[in-house]
Design a protein around this motif. Structure first.
Motif, short mmCIF file in Angstrom:
data_model
loop_
_atom_site.label_atom_id
_atom_site.label_comp_id
_atom_site.label_asym_id
_atom_site.label_seq_id
_atom_site.Cartn_x
_atom_site.Cartn_y
_atom_site.Cartn_z
N THR A 62 7.61 -32.62 27.93
CA THR A 62 7.23 -33.36 29.14
C THR A 62 8.37 -34.28 29.56
OG1 THR A 62 5.03 -33.43 28.20
CG2 THR A 62 5.38 -34.75 30.14
N TRP A 72 7.95 -33.59 42.40
CA TRP A 72 6.68 -32.87 42.23
C TRP A 72 6.87 -31.53 41.55
CZ3 TRP A 72 5.43 -28.30 44.79
CH2 TRP A 72 6.28 -27.94 45.84
N LEU A 81 7.06 -32.22 37.97
CA LEU A 81 5.70 -32.49 37.51
C LEU A 81 4.94 -31.21 37.24
CD1 LEU A 81 4.00 -35.40 39.48
CD2 LEU A 81 4.28 -35.15 37.03
N VAL A 82 5.10 -30.26 38.15
CA VAL A 82 4.44 -28.97 37.97
C VAL A 82 4.92 -28.32 36.69
CG1 VAL A 82 4.28 -26.63 38.90
CG2 VAL A 82 4.00 -28.59 40.42
N PHE A 123 6.17 -41.86 35.74
CA PHE A 123 5.51 -40.72 35.10
C PHE A 123 5.90 -40.61 33.63
CE2 PHE A 123 4.50 -39.29 39.40
CZ PHE A 123 3.18 -38.94 39.19
N PHE A 166 1.68 -32.06 29.77
CA PHE A 166 1.12 -33.39 30.06
C PHE A 166 -0.40 -33.37 29.91
CE2 PHE A 166 0.38 -36.80 33.44
CZ PHE A 166 0.60 -37.82 32.53
N THR A 167 -1.04 -32.37 30.51
CA THR A 167 -2.51 -32.30 30.41
C THR A 167 -2.94 -32.00 28.98
OG1 THR A 167 -2.31 -30.08 31.24
CG2 THR A 167 -3.14 -31.71 32.77
N TRP A 181 3.39 -30.12 33.78
CA TRP A 181 1.93 -30.31 33.89
C TRP A 181 1.15 -29.79 32.68
CZ3 TRP A 181 -0.26 -33.85 36.42
CH2 TRP A 181 -1.63 -33.83 36.64
N PRO A 182 1.39 -28.52 32.25
CA PRO A 182 0.60 -28.02 31.10
C PRO A 182 0.77 -28.91 29.87
CG PRO A 182 1.85 -26.26 32.12
CD PRO A 182 2.34 -27.53 32.73
#
Lengths: 318, 312
Positions: free
Chosen positions: A251, A283, A286-287, A162, A293-294, A290-291
């Motif tokens: 991130t 995970w 990751l959560v 990741f 990363f996206t 997430w913001p």
């Protein structure tokens, strides 16, 4: 008016050609050499300091990437510096280079759409970067096995992959920006300088700008109080996150440090009942990231889409 | 042989206030070599780009082999080969690699491409240098490589933009021979140039461009007839003044210009030297010199633009 045929006709021909060009170009060899030296040096130094604590840390391979040993910064810190350079080097002459070599009109006279040209160049750039990163990561892991004598665990490998994806997205932002400037400027030197200027601005000056702005905001608000303090910190964080560098470092922070639980301010009341020293599962990390990363991926798409529109409307004639 | 392979109707392109191409009606028949002729900036390249669908016309339509370049650009570009002025290749790649890339873009498979590359490089006289980087090529070699590319993709129409510009005379001559070779293969050629004698040497028909308009079109003979009144020039020296009327009455003579002291320049639609000689001598004139030349496209061009300027 509808065009016949797929816009992707010839896409793979362009991708393969550009990919081969990148892999054999002097530019990329210099950068890859540089990255290699940096990787070996930082990881070696980190392994040196980690050897004492091998048994104690469950995420030793992530530490390998994030530990800095004076005077060397950590591997991750170096990547935050070298990946944008790679992205820029891959794309700053993507479009204007074709014009300058006078190959553009000949290329576009072949039975392909312009879409395939720009998309092919972008995909080839990403592929090159992915190849470099994957090779690098395998090298680092191999070095770790040799120096530490421990086999990496699946959760470390997962986080590592990741991390690679996030780094690819970060490099993609700078590549898309360089490509955009290569459409707008006719001289490759101009587009390279323009992209480097934007990068320097975010790398060096953006934090200063953010601090200035939040100081101004503090003056306007004037009143103290926890709520206002918190609001100010939120504003500062929001402004700071407009920079891809902040997005990337947050991130990476969340992905490579399983004990990081929040990327913003945390109130003491929110920590009630938390067990100190526990690690988040992948995970959950990751959560957390997430913001950011996206947002990185969104920035890539937006910049590329803008370059795409400009290129489609550009006159073939110089 | 009479079907139109390229046809434009009212084709117009404006860049802001500038009209690059103005209401162009062009018709190319299969197998002919057509020359677009005109000074730089007269709209030749813009016309070519519109025919290829690389630039959108402001008004009007173009059809290439029955396809609309705007709606079916892939069909058009599959069948039309384009050699831009001062064509560029990827300098660090060899000639073979450059052509392989074009072949892949055209969907020609690898084995077929390699066979075709051998064949066209042989024909273009580049067989010995096919594995050298194009960066080492001379201008003439690049042009031939570009022509080889057209042959490799089996283009039915070849569009050549200023193909001989910057070539030395020998290379230019050789290249013109290759263009004639395209015609022999049944390929329709659209050639743009401002080098008139070269256009004259290879083209069946020419179109004269001026400020985005095609002001004259036809075979070379028809053009010289229209602009000069004839395609022959006869110089007469008779050491006697006042022969204008006599000479003008010779059948075939279109115009008589006295030069000085008994010299006359005749423009004629056919070779009428013997008749001129007979009449001059019959009048008791002393015929000292009688030379004959065919006019060149340069004369047509110069005269046309001279007159156009005069009118303006």
């Amino acid at each position: 008016m509808k065009r016949e045929g797929s816009p992707w006709t010839g896409l793979w021909a362009v991708v393969l050609k550009e990919y081969a060009d990148h892999l054999s170009s002097v530019r990329m060899r210099i950068l890859e050499g540089l990255i290699l030296v940096v990787a070996v040096a930082t990881v070696y130094a980190a392994a040196q300091s980690l050897r004492q604590t091998v048994g104690e840390d469950p995420f030793i391979y992530l530490k390998l990437l994030t530990t800095s040993q004076d005077p060397l910064p950590s591997f991750v810190a170096f990547m935050g510096f070298l990946i944008p350079l790679t992205g820029i080097a891959l794309a700053f002459d993507a479009v204007n280079g074709e014009y300058n070599r006078r190959t553009m009109s000949r290329l576009l006279a072949q039975p392909i759409y312009r879409d395939a040209v720009l998309m092919g160049k972008f995909v080839a750039g990403l592929l090159t970067m992915a190849t470099t990163l994957l090779g690098l990561w395998l090298l680092v892991t191999g070095l770790g096995i040799l120096r530490l004598g421990v086999i990496p665990e699946a959760r470390e490998v997962g986080r590592g992959l990741f991390f690679l994806l996030a780094t690819l997205a970060y490099g993609g932002v700078w590549m898309a920006l360089a490509m955009l400037f290569s459409v707008t400027y006719r001289q490759p030197a101009t587009s390279a300088m323009a992209t480097l200027a934007v990068w320097l601005f975010f790398a060096v000056f953006w934090e200063i700008v953010v601090r200035l702005l939040s100081n101004v905001a503090a003056l306007v608000v004037m009143r103290g109080g926890t709520e206002n303090e918190l609001a100010l910190v939120q504003v500062q964080l929001f402004l700071s996150r407009l920079s891809p560098n902040t997005l990337y470092s947050e991130t990476v922070l969340a992905l490579l440090n399983p004990d990081v639980r929040a990327l913003g301010p945390v109130l003491i009341t929110q920590l009630e009942g938390a067990v100190r020293g526990t690690m988040l599962p992948l995970w959950q990390s990751l959560v957390l990231a997430w913001p950011q990363f996206t947002a990185l991926i969104a920035a890539v798409i937006l910049l590329f889409a803008y370059a795409y529109i400009l290129f489609q409307r550009q006159e073939v004639r110089a | 042989m009479n079907e139109a392979v390229i046809e434009t109707q009212g084709l117009t392109k404006r860049y802001g206030d500038l009209t690059a191409v103005d209401d162009l009606n062009l018709r190319l028949q299969a197998g002919e070599v057509f020359g677009l002729l005109g000074p730089n900036g007269s709209g030749k390249t813009t016309t070519i780009l519109m025919i290829l669908g690389l630039t959108e016309p402001t008004a009007g339509t173009a059809r290439v082999l029955g396809y609309d370049p705007l709606r079916h650009p892939l069909q058009v570009k599959r069948r039309v080969g384009y050699l831009p002025d001062s064509v560029g290749f990827y300098d660090e790649l060899t000639a073979r690699e450059n052509l392989r890339y074009t072949a892949r873009l055209n969907g020609i498979d690898r084995a077929e491409a390699d066979r075709l590359i051998e064949q066209v490089m042989e024909r273009m006289g580049l067989r010995d240098v096919v594995d050298r980087p194009v960066g080492t090529f001379s201008r003439g070699m690049r042009q031939r490589l570009g022509l080889g590319e057209l042959l490799m993709k089996r283009a039915q129409i070849a569009i050549l933009d200023e193909p001989t510009i910057g070539l030395d005379p020998e290379a230019a001559h050789e290249f013109l021979g290759m263009i004639r070779g395209l015609k022999a293969d049944g390929i329709t050629v659209l050639l743009s140039s401002h080098l008139l004698h070269q256009v004259q040497a290879v083209c069946d028909r020419v179109g004269l461009f001026r400020k985005g308009k095609m002001v004259l079109e036809g075979t070379f003979e028809a053009l010289s007839e229209r602009v000069l009144g004839g395609s022959y020039r006869i110089n007469v020296e008779a050491r006697r003044d006042g022969l204008e009327r006599l000479l003008a009455a010779v059948p075939g003579v279109v115009r008589v210009t006295p030069v000085r002291g008994g010299r006359y320049l005749l423009e004629a639609s056919r070779d009428c030297r013997s008749e001129v000689a007979r009449r001059v001598v019959g009048e008791g004139g002393e015929l000292l010199e009688l030379t004959f030349e065919r006019v060149s496209l340069d004369d047509v061009y110069a005269r046309y633009f001279q007159e156009a300027r005069g009118e303006a």
